[in-house]
Design an enzyme around this catalytic site. Structure first.
Site, mmCIF file in Angstrom:
data_model
loop_
_atom_site.group_PDB
_atom_site.id
_atom_site.type_symbol
_atom_site.label_atom_id
_atom_site.label_comp_id
_atom_site.label_asym_id
_atom_site.label_seq_id
_atom_site.Cartn_x
_atom_site.Cartn_y
_atom_site.Cartn_z
ATOM 1 N N ASP A 1 -4.198 -6.174 5.164
ATOM 2 C CA ASP A 1 -5.211 -6.988 5.846
ATOM 3 C C ASP A 1 -5.161 -8.446 5.405
ATOM 4 O O ASP A 1 -5.461 -9.341 6.180
ATOM 5 C CB ASP A 1 -6.603 -6.405 5.569
ATOM 6 C CG ASP A 1 -6.781 -5.070 6.282
ATOM 7 O OD1 ASP A 1 -6.340 -4.976 7.441
ATOM 8 O OD2 ASP A 1 -7.337 -4.134 5.682
ATOM 9 N N LYS B 1 7.849 -17.246 -10.809
ATOM 10 C CA LYS B 1 7.055 -16.147 -11.367
ATOM 11 C C LYS B 1 5.848 -16.716 -12.124
ATOM 12 O O LYS B 1 5.999 -17.633 -12.944
ATOM 13 C CB LYS B 1 7.939 -15.324 -12.307
ATOM 14 C CG LYS B 1 7.223 -14.110 -12.852
ATOM 15 C CD LYS B 1 8.100 -13.331 -13.815
ATOM 16 C CE LYS B 1 7.258 -12.217 -14.442
ATOM 17 N NZ LYS B 1 7.930 -11.588 -15.563
ATOM 18 N N LYS C 1 -10.198 -2.753 18.615
ATOM 19 C CA LYS C 1 -8.803 -3.175 18.831
ATOM 20 C C LYS C 1 -8.507 -3.359 20.320
ATOM 21 O O LYS C 1 -7.471 -3.918 20.681
ATOM 22 C CB LYS C 1 -7.836 -2.138 18.254
ATOM 23 C CG LYS C 1 -7.996 -1.890 16.766
ATOM 24 C CD LYS C 1 -7.183 -2.853 15.947
ATOM 25 C CE LYS C 1 -7.415 -2.615 14.449
ATOM 26 N NZ LYS C 1 -6.624 -3.507 13.609
ATOM 27 N N PHE D 1 -3.411 3.290 15.377
ATOM 28 C CA PHE D 1 -3.645 4.333 14.382
ATOM 29 C C PHE D 1 -4.781 3.879 13.467
ATOM 30 O O PHE D 1 -4.998 2.675 13.306
ATOM 31 C CB PHE D 1 -2.377 4.573 13.536
ATOM 32 C CG PHE D 1 -1.587 5.772 13.999
ATOM 33 C CD1 PHE D 1 -0.919 5.751 15.212
ATOM 34 C CD2 PHE D 1 -1.526 6.923 13.225
ATOM 35 C CE1 PHE D 1 -0.199 6.850 15.646
ATOM 36 C CE2 PHE D 1 -0.803 8.026 13.645
ATOM 37 C CZ PHE D 1 -0.140 7.999 14.852
ATOM 38 N N PRO E 1 -2.495 -11.774 10.571
ATOM 39 C CA PRO E 1 -2.693 -11.579 12.011
ATOM 40 C C PRO E 1 -2.828 -10.092 12.315
ATOM 41 O O PRO E 1 -2.209 -9.261 11.646
ATOM 42 C CB PRO E 1 -1.402 -12.130 12.627
ATOM 43 C CG PRO E 1 -0.391 -12.101 11.527
ATOM 44 C CD PRO E 1 -1.164 -12.282 10.237
ATOM 45 N N ASP E 2 -3.631 -9.747 13.306
ATOM 46 C CA ASP E 2 -3.755 -8.344 13.720
ATOM 47 C C ASP E 2 -2.736 -8.102 14.838
ATOM 48 O O ASP E 2 -2.916 -8.555 15.980
ATOM 49 C CB ASP E 2 -5.188 -8.046 14.195
ATOM 50 C CG ASP E 2 -5.405 -6.539 14.363
ATOM 51 O OD1 ASP E 2 -4.520 -5.876 14.940
ATOM 52 O OD2 ASP E 2 -6.448 -6.044 13.903
ATOM 53 N N ILE E 3 -1.676 -7.397 14.480
ATOM 54 C CA ILE E 3 -0.547 -7.225 15.415
ATOM 55 C C ILE E 3 -0.987 -6.411 16.633
ATOM 56 O O ILE E 3 -0.741 -6.805 17.786
ATOM 57 C CB ILE E 3 0.624 -6.527 14.691
ATOM 58 C CG1 ILE E 3 1.065 -7.384 13.498
ATOM 59 C CG2 ILE E 3 1.792 -6.279 15.642
ATOM 60 C CD1 ILE E 3 1.939 -6.653 12.495
ATOM 61 N N LYS F 1 -13.019 1.741 15.956
ATOM 62 C CA LYS F 1 -11.785 0.954 15.845
ATOM 63 C C LYS F 1 -11.083 0.840 17.192
ATOM 64 O O LYS F 1 -10.508 -0.191 17.520
ATOM 65 C CB LYS F 1 -10.869 1.587 14.798
ATOM 66 C CG LYS F 1 -9.840 0.636 14.247
ATOM 67 C CD LYS F 1 -9.178 1.179 12.991
ATOM 68 C CE LYS F 1 -9.996 0.891 11.740
ATOM 69 N NZ LYS F 1 -9.347 1.318 10.504
ATOM 70 N N ASN G 1 0.845 -1.200 0.000
ATOM 71 C CA ASN G 1 0.000 0.000 0.000
ATOM 72 C C ASN G 1 0.882 1.252 0.000
ATOM 73 O O ASN G 1 2.114 1.147 -0.018
ATOM 74 C CB ASN G 1 -0.964 -0.019 1.196
ATOM 75 C CG ASN G 1 -0.218 -0.078 2.506
ATOM 76 O OD1 ASN G 1 0.512 0.844 2.854
ATOM 77 N ND2 ASN G 1 -0.366 -1.172 3.239
#
Ligand code: CTP
Length: 407
Positions: free
Chosen positions: A282, A292, A350, A332, A310-312, A346, A213
Site C-alpha cells: 500500500d 545503505k 475498487k 482479489f 498507485p492502486d493498479i 472492497k 509481504n
C-alpha cells in the site's frame, strides 16, 4: 493431483536422444492417474529399451504392426480407438516429415493416420538438432501438420546433445504433462487476452532493504495456468517470487508497485480480462536512500516517510476500456477476518464487477485455498481445494460472465 484419472494416453516414441526424458514423462502421466500405452518405432530401440518403458507404463510396449497380441492383426485400429489422446514425444524430423505426407509404413505412423480426427487429438513434441529444426523442409512440414489439426508443441532453446546450441530441444517432461492436462480443459476463454498481476511487490528503503509481504504468488500463477488452459493468451506481471512460469504464459517480472503499474498499463490496451491477484504494497518509502542506511551507534532509529502507492486495479477499473465493457476487471481481497463484509465493501470501492475474497494468513504460501466470489447480486463460496482446481473454477466463472455480456 490426479488430473488424468480415466484418461488413456497413447505415448509414441520416435528415435532421438530425448527418449531419456520420455521415461520420466511416462512416470508423470501414470502418477497423474492416466493409463499409458507406449508405442515405439524401430529406431527408438537405439535410444531406450521397451523394457524400461514397460516397467514405467505397466504395459507391454508395441513396436510392430504384426504384434501377436492383436487377434485381428489391426493394432493400428485397436490402439487408436481406445485412447483419449496421442502424444509423440520425442517426435523426430523424419517422423514429422512422414506425418506431413500421410505415410504409414510402421505401427506409429499407421495409427496416427488411422486415428479418428475428431476423437483422438494428436500432440507432437519435436526434438532435433538446431539446424534440422530451422530447415525450411522441417518448418514446412510442421506448418502442414498444424493445418491438418495436429497440436505442434514448441521446442526449447539450449545446449544440445550434439554439442551445438539453439532451438530444437524437447520440452521438459513436466511441461509436456501440463500440455496433456491442458488439452482436456474446456476452451472457454479462446480468443481472450488475460492480464494477471501476482505475488508481492518490493518497495526499496535502501539498496539492501525494503518493504514487502508474504504473498507467494501461487494463486496468481495457478490462475495464469488455468487461463492458458482455457485457450486465452496470458500475460502474467509478477512481483518478486520464485515460481516456475506456466508453459505458454508470457511473464513480465517487476519489483515495485510503480513498476507493476507501468507493465500493466503497457499490456492493458489489448487485454480483455484483468485479474489482480497481486498483494501490492500500500505504501512505499518516499525516497529510497541511494546508500545503505547505517546504524550510527547512537540508538536513534531512522525516520522513514511513506507515500501511498498507485492502486493498479482501481486505475484500470476506471479506464475507458473497462467502463465501456472491453476490459473485465476482477479484484482479489486478502483479509484476516469478516471476509464477506470486507470483500463486498472492497468490490464497490475498487469499482469492479467481481471481487474474490480469501483469508490471507490461511493461504499465503499454501498449495490450497478457499475463495469467496462477490458480485453485485450476491456471493458464491468455493470450498477449500488445490489452487489449480479453484483457478479453473474461477476461470470458468469469469468466462460465463464475459459470454453473458457482464460488465
Ligand atoms: N491492488 C492494486 N494496487 C494496489 C493495492 C491493491 O492493484 N496499490 C489490488 C490487489 O491486487 C487486489 C485488490 O486491489 O486485487 C485489493 O487489494 P488489497 O490489498 O486487499 O486492498 P487494499 O486496497 O490494499 O485495501 P486494504 O489495505 O484496506 O485491505
Amino acid at each position: 493431483m490426479k488430473e488424468l484419472v480415466s484418461k488413456h494416453i497413447l505415448l509414441g516414441l520416435t528415435g532421438g536422444i530425448a527418449c531419456y526424458k520420455s521415461a520420466e514423462l511416462c512416470r508423470l502421466l501414470i502418477k497423474s492417474g492416466a493409463t499409458v500405452q507406449v508405442v515405439m518405432t524401430q529406431a527408438t530401440g537405439q535410444f531406450i529399451t521397451p523394457v524400461t518403458m514397460q516397467a514405467l507404463s505397466h504395459r507391454k510396449v508395441y513396436v510392430s504392426q504384426w504384434d501377436a497380441r492383436e487377434p485381428n492383426n489391426m493394432a493400428h485400429i485397436n490402439l487408436s480407438r481406445e485412447a483419449d489422446l496421442c502424444l509423440i514425444a520425442p517426435c523426430s524430423a523424419d517422423f514429422i516429415a512422414k506425418l506431413a505426407h500421410g505415410q504409414a509404413d510402421d505401427l506409429l505412423t499407421l495409427l496416427c493416420l488411422a486415428r479418428p480426427l475428431d476423437k483422438l487429438p494428436l500432440l507432437i513434441a519435436p526434438a532435433m538438432n538446431v539446424e534440422m529444426w530451422k530447415h525450411p523442409a522441417t518448418q514446412r512440414n510442421v506448418a502442414q501438420l498444424a493445418r491438418d489439426g495436429t497440436y505442434v508443441l514448441g521446442v526449447s532453446c539450449g545446449e544440445q546433445a550434439c554439442g551445438e546450441t539453439g532451438d530444437g530441444r524437447m520440452l521438459e517432461p513436466a511441461q509436456l504433462l501440463d500440455e496433456v492436462i491442458a488439452r482436456f480443459q474446456p476452451k472457454s476463454l479462446a480468443g481472450q487476452h488475460v492480464l494477471i498481476t501476482a505475488g508481492p511487490t518490493y518497495e526499496a528503503i535502501d539498496p539492501v532493504r525494503g518493504v514487502t509481504n508474504l504473498s507467494s504468488g501461487k494463486m496468481g500463477f495457478a490462475i495464469a495456468r488455468a487461463a492458458r488452459e482455457a485457450g486465452a493468451a496470458v500475460t502474467l506481471v509478477a512481483g518478486p517470487v520464485s515460481l516456475t512460469t506456466p508453459y505458454g504464459v508470457q511473464r513480465i517480472d517487476v519489483r515495485s508497485a510503480e513498476n507493476m503499474l507501468e507493465a500493466v498499463m503497457q499490456k492493458a490496451s489489448t487485454a480483455s480480462v484483468l485479474i489482480a491477484t497481486a498483494a501490492v504494497a500500500d505504501w512505499r518509502p518516499m525516497q529510497a536512500s541511494e546508500q545503505k542506511i547505517k546504524k550510527d551507534g547512537s540508538g536513534q532509529v531512522p525516520m522513514l516517510t511513506f507515500v501511498e502507492n498507485p492502486d493498479i486495479l482501481a486505475t484500470l477499473a476506471q479506464s475507458a476500456r473497462a467502463q465501456n465493457g472491453e476490459l473485465f476487471c476482477v479484484g482479489f481481497a486478502a483479509e484476516s477476518h469478516d471476509l464477506l463484509a470486507h470483500a463486498q465493501a472492497k468490490r464497490v470501492r475498487k469499482g469492479v464487477p467481481l471481487l474474490v475474497g480469501n483469508i490471507g494468513p490461511a493461504t499465503f504460501g499454501q498449495d490450497d485455498n478457499a475463495l469467496l466470489l462477490v458480485d453485485e447480486v450476491g456471493h458464491l463460496e468455493l470450498p477449500r481445494a488445490s489452487k489449480i482446481s479453484l483457478a479453473r473454477l474461477l476461470i470458468a466463472d469469469i468466462a460465463r460472465r464475459i459470454s453473458s455480456g457482464a460488465k
